[in-house]
Design a protein around this motif. Structure first.
Motif, PDB file in Angstrom:
ATOM      1  N   HIS A 282     105.394   2.448  25.684  1.00 47.61           N
ATOM      2  CA  HIS A 282     105.328   3.875  25.932  1.00 47.61           C
ATOM      3  C   HIS A 282     104.144   4.178  26.847  1.00 47.61           C
ATOM      4  CE1 HIS A 282     107.621   4.059  21.995  1.00 47.61           C
ATOM      5  NE2 HIS A 282     108.395   4.705  22.842  1.00 47.61           N
ATOM      6  N   GLY A 283     104.284   5.263  27.608  1.00 47.46           N
ATOM      7  CA  GLY A 283     103.200   5.635  28.506  1.00 47.46           C
ATOM      8  C   GLY A 283     103.674   6.605  29.569  1.00 47.46           C
ATOM      9  N   GLU A 288      97.442   9.868  41.898  1.00 45.31           N
ATOM     10  CA  GLU A 288      96.322  10.567  42.538  1.00 45.31           C
ATOM     11  C   GLU A 288      96.573  10.663  44.034  1.00 45.31           C
ATOM     12  OE1 GLU A 288      91.963  10.284  41.378  1.00 45.31           O
ATOM     13  OE2 GLU A 288      91.992   9.049  43.208  1.00 45.31           O
ATOM     14  N   VAL A 289      96.467  11.868  44.564  1.00 45.64           N
ATOM     15  CA  VAL A 289      96.632  12.121  45.989  1.00 45.64           C
ATOM     16  C   VAL A 289      95.270  12.456  46.568  1.00 45.64           C
ATOM     17  CG1 VAL A 289      97.786  13.531  47.737  1.00 45.64           C
ATOM     18  CG2 VAL A 289      98.960  12.998  45.587  1.00 45.64           C
ATOM     19  N   ASP A 290      94.886  11.713  47.593  1.00 49.66           N
ATOM     20  CA  ASP A 290      93.571  11.901  48.216  1.00 49.66           C
ATOM     21  C   ASP A 290      93.753  11.871  49.726  1.00 49.66           C
ATOM     22  OD1 ASP A 290      90.928  12.010  48.936  1.00 49.66           O
ATOM     23  OD2 ASP A 290      90.367  10.071  48.084  1.00 49.66           O
ATOM     24  N   GLY A 291      93.962  13.050  50.316  1.00 47.81           N
ATOM     25  CA  GLY A 291      94.210  13.111  51.752  1.00 47.81           C
ATOM     26  C   GLY A 291      95.489  12.391  52.109  1.00 47.81           C
ATOM     27  N   LEU A 292      95.377  11.354  52.930  1.00 46.18           N
ATOM     28  CA  LEU A 292      96.542  10.576  53.349  1.00 46.18           C
ATOM     29  C   LEU A 292      96.929   9.494  52.346  1.00 46.18           C
ATOM     30  CD1 LEU A 292      95.614   9.995  57.115  1.00 46.18           C
ATOM     31  CD2 LEU A 292      97.185  11.708  56.201  1.00 46.18           C
ATOM     32  N   HIS A 293      96.138   9.335  51.302  1.00 46.48           N
ATOM     33  CA  HIS A 293      96.275   8.182  50.419  1.00 46.48           C
ATOM     34  C   HIS A 293      96.846   8.569  49.057  1.00 46.48           C
ATOM     35  CE1 HIS A 293      93.820   6.441  53.541  1.00 46.48           C
ATOM     36  NE2 HIS A 293      92.857   7.308  53.275  1.00 46.48           N
ATOM     37  N   VAL A 294      97.676   7.678  48.500  1.00 45.15           N
ATOM     38  CA  VAL A 294      98.273   7.878  47.180  1.00 45.15           C
ATOM     39  C   VAL A 294      98.011   6.638  46.336  1.00 45.15           C
ATOM     40  CG1 VAL A 294     100.409   8.230  45.886  1.00 45.15           C
ATOM     41  CG2 VAL A 294     100.085   9.397  48.075  1.00 45.15           C
ATOM     42  N   LEU A 296      98.884   5.053  42.436  1.00 47.89           N
ATOM     43  CA  LEU A 296      99.740   5.197  41.258  1.00 47.89           C
ATOM     44  C   LEU A 296      99.382   4.113  40.252  1.00 47.89           C
ATOM     45  CD1 LEU A 296     101.736   5.232  44.082  1.00 47.89           C
ATOM     46  CD2 LEU A 296     103.097   6.563  42.468  1.00 47.89           C
ATOM     47  N   VAL A 297      99.166   4.523  39.001  1.00 47.79           N
ATOM     48  CA  VAL A 297      98.820   3.549  37.966  1.00 47.79           C
ATOM     49  C   VAL A 297      99.514   3.934  36.662  1.00 47.79           C
ATOM     50  CG1 VAL A 297      96.698   4.789  37.344  1.00 47.79           C
ATOM     51  CG2 VAL A 297      96.927   2.364  36.770  1.00 47.79           C
ATOM     52  N   TRP A 298     100.119   2.945  36.019  1.00 46.71           N
ATOM     53  CA  TRP A 298     100.756   3.152  34.731  1.00 46.71           C
ATOM     54  C   TRP A 298      99.701   3.181  33.643  1.00 46.71           C
ATOM     55  CZ3 TRP A 298     104.908   4.810  32.459  1.00 46.71           C
ATOM     56  CH2 TRP A 298     105.208   4.427  31.144  1.00 46.71           C
ATOM     57  N   ARG A 311      95.881   3.355  28.250  1.00 57.46           N
ATOM     58  CA  ARG A 311      94.966   2.676  29.162  1.00 57.46           C
ATOM     59  C   ARG A 311      95.666   2.306  30.473  1.00 57.46           C
ATOM     60  NH1 ARG A 311      91.281  -1.432  25.457  1.00 57.46           N
ATOM     61  NH2 ARG A 311      90.340   0.193  24.123  1.00 57.46           N
ATOM     62  N   SER A 312      94.895   2.342  31.544  1.00 58.48           N
ATOM     63  CA  SER A 312      95.427   2.055  32.871  1.00 58.48           C
ATOM     64  C   SER A 312      95.769   0.584  33.024  1.00 58.48           C
ATOM     65  CB  SER A 312      94.413   2.443  33.947  1.00 58.48           C
ATOM     66  OG  SER A 312      94.143   3.823  33.903  1.00 58.48           O
ATOM     67  N   SER A 313      96.907   0.320  33.639  1.00 61.00           N
ATOM     68  CA  SER A 313      97.299  -1.041  33.995  1.00 61.00           C
ATOM     69  C   SER A 313      96.345  -1.570  35.064  1.00 61.00           C
ATOM     70  CB  SER A 313      98.729  -1.043  34.519  1.00 61.00           C
ATOM     71  OG  SER A 313      99.026  -2.246  35.186  1.00 61.00           O
ATOM     72  N   GLU A 314      96.187  -2.881  35.102  1.00 66.74           N
ATOM     73  CA  GLU A 314      95.376  -3.492  36.158  1.00 66.74           C
ATOM     74  C   GLU A 314      96.107  -3.518  37.491  1.00 66.74           C
ATOM     75  OE1 GLU A 314      94.223  -7.342  34.851  1.00 66.74           O
ATOM     76  OE2 GLU A 314      92.925  -6.606  33.231  1.00 66.74           O
ATOM     77  N   ASN A 315      97.418  -3.330  37.441  1.00 67.45           N
ATOM     78  CA  ASN A 315      98.232  -3.349  38.657  1.00 67.45           C
ATOM     79  C   ASN A 315      98.283  -1.937  39.253  1.00 67.45           C
ATOM     80  OD1 ASN A 315     100.005  -3.840  40.707  1.00 67.45           O
ATOM     81  ND2 ASN A 315     101.645  -4.647  39.430  1.00 67.45           N
ATOM     82  N   VAL A 316      97.399  -1.660  40.187  1.00 63.45           N
ATOM     83  CA  VAL A 316      97.330  -0.344  40.821  1.00 63.45           C
ATOM     84  C   VAL A 316      98.104  -0.402  42.149  1.00 63.45           C
ATOM     85  CG1 VAL A 316      95.802   1.418  41.779  1.00 63.45           C
ATOM     86  CG2 VAL A 316      95.089   0.105  39.765  1.00 63.45           C
ATOM     87  N   ILE A 317      98.987   0.554  42.332  1.00 61.48           N
ATOM     88  CA  ILE A 317      99.802   0.610  43.553  1.00 61.48           C
ATOM     89  C   ILE A 317      99.218   1.668  44.479  1.00 61.48           C
ATOM     90  CG2 ILE A 317     102.090   1.125  44.487  1.00 61.48           C
ATOM     91  CD1 ILE A 317     103.185   0.132  41.741  1.00 61.48           C
ATOM     92  N   ARG A 318      99.016   1.295  45.731  1.00 55.50           N
ATOM     93  CA  ARG A 318      98.428   2.212  46.712  1.00 55.50           C
ATOM     94  C   ARG A 318      99.244   2.198  47.986  1.00 55.50           C
ATOM     95  NH1 ARG A 318      93.812  -0.381  44.492  1.00 55.50           N
ATOM     96  NH2 ARG A 318      92.390   1.078  43.434  1.00 55.50           N
TER      97      ARG A 318
END
Length: 321
Positions: A282-283, A288-294, A296-298, A311-318
């Protein structure tokens, strides 16, 4: 006498920022802000997962929440009155967000669609302070809609007015009308099968047109539910350039029973789903949107000292536009 430097500056502005005129000006293009995507909360009288999740969403400091359907348990055996009761509970669980002015944008899932008088009840619930944008197609008012927030454009799609499909003409109009830096699309069903075989690939030709349209419009993230887990997949269109591909994010960990099996073996046409991350828990997805950058973290549910945490996954998608 007209200042020469002023004229040069004006010409440069018109050359490099042609879209920033009139109502199309993005008032906060560089503002860092956040939103959450979740799905399949399946609210009943005992929805502990959602209750414990909400404070963490508030702590994340989000502006809005996208809900990709199956808000309540509903289903084929649910009467209109039962559906009203469950939506009453849904409003109670989400009240801490609503009271803080965090807007919630939902679309229908199959558990709403299957219940008796679902559209009647849906329109009763999502009215007044919970009203949704009223810019959907004629037969999908309050079901499909679009809206702009800061530098981002969002399109919520109903998958059940015409089952397992979207109103492509309306969607095309919405996507071409927006000059926003970022565009996000969300619905209940996956475009490419992960668990449920009943999804948008039941009509693969229509699905292909849909996927190509959002990809061409610069949509990098399609959010959906239906499957009860988190799954991030990059959909490779086969042109050899992964930077122009679009992600499919299944965010069905909102509280329903978890599903153990998954496979990308549906009607994939010439696309190739490439797994990025899969979590059977579950989660919710924090964006997060920062100017031109996005980014995403589970944020998945874990037990710590007898208490649930997200808790945030270690796999961060940018990605960047």
């Amino acid at each position: 006498m007209i200042n020469r430097n002023y004229i040069i500056s004006l010409l440069l502005a018109l050359l490099f920022f042609p879209s920033c005129s009139g109502s199309e000006i993005e008032t906060t293009p560089n503002q860092k802000w956040r939103f959450v995507v979740l799905s399949d909360t399946h609210i009943t009288e005992d929805s502990d997962t959602v209750a414990e999740m909400i404070p963490f969403i508030i702590e994340d400091g989000v502006d809005l929440v996208l809900h990709c359907g199956d808000l309540v348990q509903g289903g084929k055996k649910a009467s209109a009155e039962m559906l009203r009761v469950e939506f009453g509970l849904w409003k109670e669980y989400f009240k801490p967000l609503i009271d803080r002015g965090i807007k919630i944008y939902p679309v229908r899932g199959n558990h709403e669609d299957d219940a008796a008088d679902d559209i009647l009840v849906w329109n009763e619930v999502f009215s007044g302070t919970l009203s949704l944008p009223q810019n959907g197609a004629v037969d999908q008012k309050n079901l499909s809609y679009s809206f702009t927030h800061n530098n981002s454009f969002f399109v919520g799609l109903d998958n059940y007015t015409t089952i397992h499909r979207v109103d492509q003409s309306w969607l095309d109009e919405q996507l071409t009308s927006s000059k926003s830096t970022h565009k996000f699309v969300f619905g209940h069903e996956a475009a490419f099968k992960v668990f449920h075989s009943d999804c948008l690939d039941d009509y693969p030709d229509d699905r292909d047109i849909f996927w190509k349209s959002i990809n061409k419009a610069g949509v990098k993230s399609y959010f959906c539910g239906h499957d009860h887990f988190f799954d991030a997949t990059l959909i490779d269109d086969g042109d050899g350039d992964k930077d122009n591909d679009t992600y499919q994010f299944v965010v069905g960990g909102g509280g329903g029973w978890l599903m153990s099996k998954y496979n990308y073996n549906g009607e994939n046409s010439y696309f190739t789903p490439k797994a990025v991350e899969h979590r059977q828990e579950h989660g919710y997805l924090l964006v997060e949107v920062d100017g031109l950058h996005v980014t995403l973290v589970w944020k998945g549910r874990v037990e710590f000292n007898g208490k649930a945490e997200y808790r945030s996954s270690e796999n961060v998608i940018r990605y960047s536009m």
